[in-house]
Enzyme design. Sequence first.
Site, PDB file in Angstrom:
ATOM      1  N   LYS A   9     -39.649 -42.560  -0.561  1.00 28.64           N
ATOM      2  CA  LYS A   9     -38.977 -41.723  -1.546  1.00 28.64           C
ATOM      3  C   LYS A   9     -40.000 -40.974  -2.410  1.00 28.64           C
ATOM      4  CE  LYS A   9     -34.843 -44.724  -1.759  1.00 28.64           C
ATOM      5  NZ  LYS A   9     -34.120 -45.714  -2.615  1.00 28.64           N
ATOM      6  N   TYR A  49     -26.522 -40.188   1.351  1.00 31.36           N
ATOM      7  CA  TYR A  49     -26.018 -41.179   0.399  1.00 31.36           C
ATOM      8  C   TYR A  49     -24.502 -41.068   0.167  1.00 31.36           C
ATOM      9  CZ  TYR A  49     -30.643 -43.024  -0.754  1.00 31.36           C
ATOM     10  OH  TYR A  49     -31.872 -43.653  -0.704  1.00 31.36           O
ATOM     11  N   PHE A  57     -24.527 -44.611 -10.433  1.00 31.40           N
ATOM     12  CA  PHE A  57     -25.925 -44.188 -10.255  1.00 31.40           C
ATOM     13  C   PHE A  57     -26.074 -43.012  -9.289  1.00 31.40           C
ATOM     14  CE2 PHE A  57     -25.039 -47.619  -7.210  1.00 31.40           C
ATOM     15  CZ  PHE A  57     -25.442 -47.035  -6.017  1.00 31.40           C
ATOM     16  N   ARG A  85     -36.094 -54.127   6.728  1.00 33.82           N
ATOM     17  CA  ARG A  85     -35.442 -54.462   5.447  1.00 33.82           C
ATOM     18  C   ARG A  85     -36.169 -55.636   4.774  1.00 33.82           C
ATOM     19  NH1 ARG A  85     -31.198 -51.473   2.939  1.00 33.82           N
ATOM     20  NH2 ARG A  85     -30.216 -53.402   2.280  1.00 33.82           N
ATOM     21  N   THR A  91     -33.128 -54.539  -3.158  1.00 36.94           N
ATOM     22  CA  THR A  91     -32.932 -53.210  -3.751  1.00 36.94           C
ATOM     23  C   THR A  91     -33.573 -53.086  -5.129  1.00 36.94           C
ATOM     24  OG1 THR A  91     -30.843 -53.073  -2.547  1.00 36.94           O
ATOM     25  CG2 THR A  91     -31.154 -51.511  -4.349  1.00 36.94           C
ATOM     26  N   ARG A 102     -41.169 -53.306  -2.277  1.00 35.44           N
ATOM     27  CA  ARG A 102     -40.581 -53.126  -3.613  1.00 35.44           C
ATOM     28  C   ARG A 102     -41.085 -54.175  -4.593  1.00 35.44           C
ATOM     29  NH1 ARG A 102     -34.540 -51.978  -1.212  1.00 35.44           N
ATOM     30  NH2 ARG A 102     -34.621 -49.697  -1.123  1.00 35.44           N
ATOM     31  N   ASN A 112     -37.290 -47.285  -6.576  1.00 32.61           N
ATOM     32  CA  ASN A 112     -37.620 -48.416  -5.699  1.00 32.61           C
ATOM     33  C   ASN A 112     -38.325 -48.010  -4.407  1.00 32.61           C
ATOM     34  OD1 ASN A 112     -35.459 -47.364  -4.351  1.00 32.61           O
ATOM     35  ND2 ASN A 112     -34.230 -49.243  -4.331  1.00 32.61           N
ATOM     36  N   HIS A 115     -36.475 -46.242   1.354  1.00 29.24           N
ATOM     37  CA  HIS A 115     -35.168 -46.493   1.966  1.00 29.24           C
ATOM     38  C   HIS A 115     -35.367 -47.081   3.354  1.00 29.24           C
ATOM     39  CE1 HIS A 115     -31.108 -45.840   3.559  1.00 29.24           C
ATOM     40  NE2 HIS A 115     -31.716 -45.403   4.655  1.00 29.24           N
ATOM     41  N   GLU A 126     -27.997 -42.473  10.568  1.00 35.52           N
ATOM     42  CA  GLU A 126     -29.009 -41.867   9.692  1.00 35.52           C
ATOM     43  C   GLU A 126     -30.089 -41.161  10.499  1.00 35.52           C
ATOM     44  OE1 GLU A 126     -28.536 -45.210   6.118  1.00 35.52           O
ATOM     45  OE2 GLU A 126     -30.422 -45.053   7.214  1.00 35.52           O
TER      46      GLU A 126
HETATM   47  P1  IDP Z   1     -30.786 -50.188  -0.535  1.00 27.23           P
HETATM   48  O1  IDP Z   1     -31.656 -48.954  -0.699  1.00 27.23           O
HETATM   49  O2  IDP Z   1     -31.560 -51.452  -0.750  1.00 27.23           O
HETATM   50  O3  IDP Z   1     -30.023 -50.189   0.778  1.00 27.23           O
HETATM   51  P2  IDP Z   1     -28.261 -49.478  -1.828  1.00 27.23           P
HETATM   52  O4  IDP Z   1     -27.371 -50.442  -2.524  1.00 27.23           O
HETATM   53  O5  IDP Z   1     -27.819 -48.923  -0.512  1.00 27.23           O
HETATM   54  O6  IDP Z   1     -29.709 -50.154  -1.721  1.00 27.23           O
HETATM   55  O7  IDP Z   1     -28.512 -48.269  -2.828  1.00 27.23           O
HETATM   56  C1  IDP Z   1     -29.121 -47.075  -2.386  1.00 27.23           C
HETATM   57  C2  IDP Z   1     -30.123 -46.618  -3.410  1.00 27.23           C
HETATM   58  O8  IDP Z   1     -29.442 -46.236  -4.598  1.00 27.23           O
HETATM   59  C3  IDP Z   1     -31.126 -47.687  -3.867  1.00 27.23           C
HETATM   60  O9  IDP Z   1     -32.211 -47.854  -2.977  1.00 27.23           O
HETATM   61  C4  IDP Z   1     -31.552 -47.114  -5.200  1.00 27.23           C
HETATM   62  O10 IDP Z   1     -32.492 -46.037  -5.022  1.00 27.23           O
HETATM   63  C5  IDP Z   1     -30.262 -46.518  -5.718  1.00 27.23           C
HETATM   64  N1  IDP Z   1     -29.539 -47.455  -6.595  1.00 27.23           N
HETATM   65  C6  IDP Z   1     -28.714 -48.466  -6.220  1.00 27.23           C
HETATM   66  N2  IDP Z   1     -28.217 -49.108  -7.291  1.00 27.23           N
HETATM   67  C7  IDP Z   1     -28.733 -48.473  -8.372  1.00 27.23           C
HETATM   68  C8  IDP Z   1     -28.578 -48.675  -9.788  1.00 27.23           C
HETATM   69  O11 IDP Z   1     -27.886 -49.562 -10.260  1.00 27.23           O
HETATM   70  N3  IDP Z   1     -29.290 -47.820 -10.594  1.00 27.23           N
HETATM   71  C9  IDP Z   1     -30.080 -46.812 -10.113  1.00 27.23           C
HETATM   72  N4  IDP Z   1     -30.230 -46.597  -8.795  1.00 27.23           N
HETATM   73  C10 IDP Z   1     -29.568 -47.410  -7.930  1.00 27.23           C
HETATM   74 MG    MG Z   2     -28.509 -48.944   1.448  1.00 27.29          MG
END
Ligand code: IDP
Ligand code: MG
Length: 149
Positions: A9, A49, A57, A85, A91, A102, A112, A115, A126
């Site tokens: 990212k 997304y 968010f 993963r 996350t 991370r 973070n 992806h 994807e």
């Molecule tokens: P992942 O990337 O570990 O699969 P997901 O739940 O799919 O996590 O969320 C996608 C992305 O959305 C996260 O990697 C992060 O960048 C962002 N994200 C998720 N939850 C939050 C939040 O509570 N605050 C800000 N960004 C968030």
């Molecule tokens: Mg995800």
Amino acid sequence: MERTLIIVKPDGVQRGLTGEIISRFERRGLKVVALKMLQVDRGLAEEHYAVHKGRPFYDGLIEYIVSAPVVVMALEGKNAVKAARQTIGATNPLEAAPGTIRGDYGMEIGRNLIHGSDSVENGETELALWFSAADYAPQERPGSEWIYE
Ligand code: IDP
Ligand code: MG
């Protein structure tokens, strides 16, 4: 063999961690079979997304992804989705184990770094969104018998 989509990212690229992140996957045994750097347009970010549309968010997430270039790759390996993963970590970087990307480089969920597809099926969807068939350079890596039995 399975494939998964990885995105370094904007924060990962701007902090100069792209090489470090790719190295971790390479050293583990995952193979890069497609790789590119691009400035993501809003349409692609929203498609990628789409599952999060409506979440609190979401708007911030889209702004984050389009804020600077990303590096996108397809990784190939046995159980590539699960392995990637695991190497990425939880996350929220504060909950990600030390030793994960991370957990080692992140401080909060909104930055973070990376992806990774969360299932084989989502990985295929994807990958089709980010890469076309001509982008792939499949190759045999010597020594793969020392990674897989
Ligand atoms: P992942 O990337 O570990 O699969 P997901 O739940 O799919 O996590 O969320 C996608 C992305 O959305 C996260 O990697 C992060 O960048 C962002 N994200 C998720 N939850 C939050 C939040 O509570 N605050 C800000 N960004 C968030
Ligand atoms: Mg995800």
